[in-house]
Design a protein around this motif. Structure first.
Motif, short mmCIF file in Angstrom:
data_model
loop_
_atom_site.label_atom_id
_atom_site.label_comp_id
_atom_site.label_asym_id
_atom_site.label_seq_id
_atom_site.Cartn_x
_atom_site.Cartn_y
_atom_site.Cartn_z
N ARG A 242 13.56 15.23 -3.77
CA ARG A 242 12.86 14.90 -2.53
C ARG A 242 12.50 13.42 -2.51
O ARG A 242 11.91 12.91 -3.46
CB ARG A 242 11.59 15.75 -2.40
N PHE A 243 12.84 12.76 -1.42
CA PHE A 243 12.46 11.37 -1.20
C PHE A 243 11.42 11.32 -0.10
O PHE A 243 11.60 11.91 0.97
CB PHE A 243 13.68 10.54 -0.80
N SER A 244 10.32 10.61 -0.35
CA SER A 244 9.23 10.50 0.62
C SER A 244 8.86 9.03 0.79
O SER A 244 8.74 8.30 -0.21
CB SER A 244 8.01 11.30 0.14
N ALA A 245 8.70 8.63 2.05
CA ALA A 245 8.37 7.23 2.31
C ALA A 245 7.45 7.14 3.52
O ALA A 245 7.56 7.94 4.46
CB ALA A 245 9.64 6.42 2.56
N PRO A 246 6.52 6.17 3.52
CA PRO A 246 5.62 6.00 4.67
C PRO A 246 6.36 5.35 5.84
O PRO A 246 7.36 4.66 5.66
CB PRO A 246 4.54 5.07 4.13
N ILE A 247 5.83 5.58 7.04
CA ILE A 247 6.38 4.98 8.25
C ILE A 247 5.34 4.03 8.82
O ILE A 247 4.21 4.43 9.10
CB ILE A 247 6.73 6.06 9.29
N GLY A 248 5.70 2.76 9.01
CA GLY A 248 4.79 1.81 9.66
C GLY A 248 3.81 1.16 8.73
O GLY A 248 2.75 0.70 9.17
N GLY A 249 4.08 1.11 7.43
CA GLY A 249 3.19 0.45 6.49
C GLY A 249 2.87 1.33 5.31
O GLY A 249 2.97 2.56 5.37
N ALA A 250 2.45 0.69 4.21
CA ALA A 250 2.17 1.43 2.97
C ALA A 250 0.74 1.95 2.97
O ALA A 250 -0.17 1.32 3.52
CB ALA A 250 2.41 0.53 1.77
N PRO A 251 0.48 3.11 2.37
CA PRO A 251 -0.89 3.60 2.25
C PRO A 251 -1.64 2.80 1.20
O PRO A 251 -1.05 2.16 0.33
CB PRO A 251 -0.69 5.05 1.80
N THR A 252 -2.97 2.83 1.29
CA THR A 252 -3.79 2.22 0.25
C THR A 252 -3.71 3.07 -1.01
O THR A 252 -3.24 4.22 -0.98
CB THR A 252 -5.24 2.11 0.71
N ALA A 253 -4.16 2.54 -2.12
CA ALA A 253 -4.14 3.29 -3.38
C ALA A 253 -4.99 4.54 -3.27
O ALA A 253 -4.63 5.60 -3.79
CB ALA A 253 -4.64 2.40 -4.52
N VAL A 254 -6.13 4.44 -2.56
CA VAL A 254 -7.00 5.60 -2.39
C VAL A 254 -6.30 6.67 -1.55
O VAL A 254 -6.34 7.86 -1.86
CB VAL A 254 -8.34 5.18 -1.75
N GLN A 255 -5.69 6.24 -0.47
CA GLN A 255 -4.97 7.18 0.40
C GLN A 255 -3.82 7.86 -0.34
O GLN A 255 -3.59 9.06 -0.21
CB GLN A 255 -4.44 6.46 1.64
N ALA A 256 -3.08 7.07 -1.15
CA ALA A 256 -1.94 7.64 -1.87
C ALA A 256 -2.39 8.70 -2.86
O ALA A 256 -1.66 9.67 -3.11
CB ALA A 256 -1.17 6.53 -2.57
N ALA A 257 -3.56 8.55 -3.42
CA ALA A 257 -4.03 9.50 -4.44
C ALA A 257 -4.80 10.67 -3.84
O ALA A 257 -5.02 11.67 -4.51
CB ALA A 257 -4.90 8.77 -5.46
#
Length: 725
Positions: A242-257
């Motif tokens: 599975r490949f997953s990528a954000p759309i329209g910008g990267a999440p913050t470290a807090v959001q990613a976790a």
């Protein structure tokens, strides 16, 4: 397919996008996944979160999945999550749709509960089909025996409700603050429907998530696999990337976790099962609706089985199994069907549903050999294998030994299918005064070989009789023979009318007519491979005879006083004469006439490729003769008148004598109205003619008739000059 659902998914995502622009939330994520295992698939989805005050998130998601086998699954859903201390609690729901492997459309609603943290995950998901939840699939219907009769249980594809519970843990492989993670999940589930039993199962899966921040900020790669085992003792496995990528910008470290923004884990497909889940419905075999009985060697020898068969009555279906000793002829009653192990009985319900019943018994043989060897002809048991009655069928059995393998006399509409006959001392199949017979998908081999001419050679003085034939059909109408292999026999196929010769002229008491022979292979027939006597309306296609391995044999195909015959797409190898046209005045009828021979090859004969006795209206088209032992074509007209008169009205169209020892043609006796060119291979003598005064060798041509051999015209004037032996 499901165009309206696609439109709804696109419209919903388009409507939500502006809202996202004013919300403080992680960016949407796009996922692409390739799965393998029991159900290989390619799928993709999107997850769109919307931030609310106080650690709350609304989200929408959509998913589309193409699976191997043609199934298509889609999902449009959303949910709500709330941060409560170290945990995230959530609810979600979705409308899901599918096109199943059988091409049916299903919908279901799904709902789920979540409790998520950075270390642990718990979820409960439920699925309920809506709308049409089952569809008939006739190919899945099953036949069985119930109370001595056949019944059919209708096949269905059924959408299943389901309930799934799962717990997961992050394994201590990577640091707690690492974007990489290895998780292990264990679960349990139940599935069922109104038509099927509830099935319970357990599951185990794992997934490794690796950060791809250095290549694409916020992107991850997931590698996973799992197994499921249920109470039907079915084990299945799967793997995925599975490949997953954000759309329209990267999440913050807090959001990613944060679990607030992780993908929703649920089975987005609509589970279906397929099988025979209907009610039992009465079914009828092609031969009738009689009682069903099962017989085997455990029930005794043929003598014992005959009592059971008689008691079963007309129309009974006899399912046989194993080796049955034939100590007396097995006798079938009207419309009965005998089917051996591995055979199929075709069934039909009152409303037209069709399904086959497979006899799962052991391969069935009717054994009449006096010793262990089928070739023990010295001391045969003087019994026939099976005797047929009106409307009977014999299928998927072998008959070994016996005098005659199968006998049908004074009956109508019989069928012999997928039968093997060997080691008989008389005939393979005897048909006497039968109207309507089908012989198909069968073999007759290794029968008694009669070498004594005085006992076994065909005689014009007894034209309705030959012994030891693979198929001996006398006085038969509407006979179909197809997909048949015959090898190592005395005669191949013999067809004749029944004739009363007690007075003069002789009288046909039962005709031989409406005969179809197709896709038949005959190898090593000591005497004629195919002989028709006084038969008419005969179609022969794809007859292949090969006697090249024999030291002694006879003519391969003989049309004796027969007419209205089509002989096409065939090959004849070996034999004395490949194709013989014969006439005898003692057989009621007329000269061989109205015969078409097309796309036939004849080779390696010891004498002529084609031998034409008095005949008329015969056409040869696309015929090749090679390696004839004497002549390619031998004409033998009758100068005296009582043996059929001249050979007349013969047409050659693309007939080639490629090679022949003595010449392309031999002419003896009168010929009349011969048309076309008999083509001749290089270095071959064109013709010889017997010009003795008693032969009356002559060629009489009507207006418009022209005959040539190798391009050289032959007529009454130059016949003696060009063809003198």
């Amino acid at each position: 397919m499901y165009r309206s659902s696609w439109v709804a998914l696109v419209a919903a995502m388009g409507a939500l996008a502006p809202s996202y622009a004013f919300a403080q939330a992680a960016p949407p994520r796009l996922e692409l996944q390739v799965g393998g295992g029991e159900n290989a698939s390619v799928s993709g989805g999107v997850f769109v979160p919307f931030m609310l005050p106080d650690g709350q998130v609304l989200f929408a998601d959509g998913w589309l999945d193409y699976q191997d086998g043609g199934a298509v699954y889609g999902s449009i859903g959303g949910g709500y999550r709330q941060q409560v201390g170290d945990w995230v609690l959530g609810v979600n729901g979705a409308l899901e749709f599918a096109t199943s492997p059988y091409g049916f459309n299903y919908q279901q609603i799904s709902a789920g509960l979540e409790a998520l943290s950075t270390q642990f995950e718990f979820r409960l998901n439920g699925h309920a089909p809506i709308g049409t939840t089952s569809n008939e699939v006739d190919a899945l219907s099953k036949a069985k025996i119930s109370n001595g009769a056949f019944v059919i249980n209708q096949g269905y594809e059924v959408a299943l409700y389901g309930l799934e519970a799962e717990a997961g843990i992050r394994l201590p492989v990577f640091p707690e603050d690492s974007p990489n993670a290895l998780k292990l999940y264990a679960g349990a589930y139940v599935q069922g429907s109104e038509r099927t039993e509830t099935v319970a199962g357990v599951s185990l899966r794992t997934e490794l998530t690796l950060s791809l921040d250095q290549m694409l900020p916020g992107a991850t790669l997931g590698l996973g696999g799992g197994m499921r085992y249920d109470s039907n003792n079915e084990l299945s496995g799967s793997v995925h990337v599975r490949f997953s990528a954000p759309i329209g910008g990267a999440p913050t470290a807090v959001q990613a976790a944060s679990p607030l923004y992780q993908r929703v884990e649920r089975n987005r497909s609509i589970a279906t099962t397929a099988g025979s889940f209907g009610s039992d419905v009465a079914a009828f075999a092609d031969s009738g609706s009689g009682k069903v009985i099962q017989v085997s060697a455990a029930d005794g020898k043929a003598k014992d089985l005959n009592a059971m068969i008689a008691a079963a009555g007309d129309g009974a279906i006899i399912l046989a199994s194993g080796r049955i000793v034939v100590d007396e002829t097995l006798v079938l009653a009207s419309n009965q069907m005998l089917v051996g192990g591995g055979g199929v009985v075709n069934l039909t319900t009152a409303d037209g549903k069709k399904v086959g019943y497979l006899n799962t018994g052991a391969a069935t043989s009717l054994d009449a050999t006096p010793q262990s060897s089928p070739a023990a002809f010295a001391a045969p048991l003087k019994v026939d294998g099976i005797r047929l009655a009106d409307g009977t069928t014999v299928s998927t059995v072998s008959i070994v030994g016996a005098e005659n393998g199968i006998v049908a006399q004074d009956v109508n509409n019989v069928t012999i299918d997928n039968v093997s006959i060997s080691g008989v001392t008389g005939n393979g199949i005897v048909l006497n005064r039968v109207s309507g017979a089908t012989i198909t998908n069968s073999e007759i081999k290794d029968t008694y070989i009669c070498q004594d001419n005085t006992k076994c050679e065909f005689s014009i003085f007894n034209p309705s009789y030959v012994p030891n034939a693979a198929i001996n059909a006398v006085g038969v109408q509407n006979l179909s023979i197809s997909n048949l292999d015959i090898s190592d026999v005395t005669y191949g196929i013999f067809i004749a009318p029944e004739i009363d010769d007690s007075g003069w002229p002789t009288v046909v008491t039962s005709s031989a007519e409406n005969i179809s022979i197709s896709n038949v292979n005959i190898t090593n027939s000591r005497r004629e491979a195919l002989m028709t006597v006084g038969a008419h309306d005969v179609e022969i296609d794809q007859l292949h005879v090969n006697n090249s391995g024999l030291d002694r044999d006879m003519d391969l195909v003989v049309f004796q006083t027969s007419h209205n015959i089509s002989f096409t797409n065939s090959s004849l190898v070996g034999g004395v004469n490949g194709l013989m046209f014969a006439y005898y005045s003692g057989i009621p009828g007329q000269n061989p006439s109205n015969i078409s021979v097309a796309n036939v090859t004849i080779s390696d004969t010891s004498r002529a490729g084609i031998f034409i006795n008095p005949s008329n209206n015969v056409t040869f088209k696309d015929v090749t003769i090679s390696n004839a032992g004497s002549y390619g074509v031998f004409f033998y007209g009758d100068n005296w008148g009582f043996m059929g008169g001249p050979v007349r009205d013969i047409t050659f169209d693309n007939v080639v004598v490629e090679s022949a020892r003595d010449g392309a043609a031999y002419i003896s006796g009168p010929l009349k109205n011969i048309q076309g060119d008999l083509q001749v291979g290089a270095g071959i003598k064109h013709c010889d003619a017997n010009t003795g005064s008693w032969t009356g060798t002559d060629l009489t041509q009507g207006v418009g008739f022209e005959f040539s051999i190798g391009g050289v015209p032959v007529n009454a004037t130059n016949l003696p000059t060009n063809c003198v032996s």
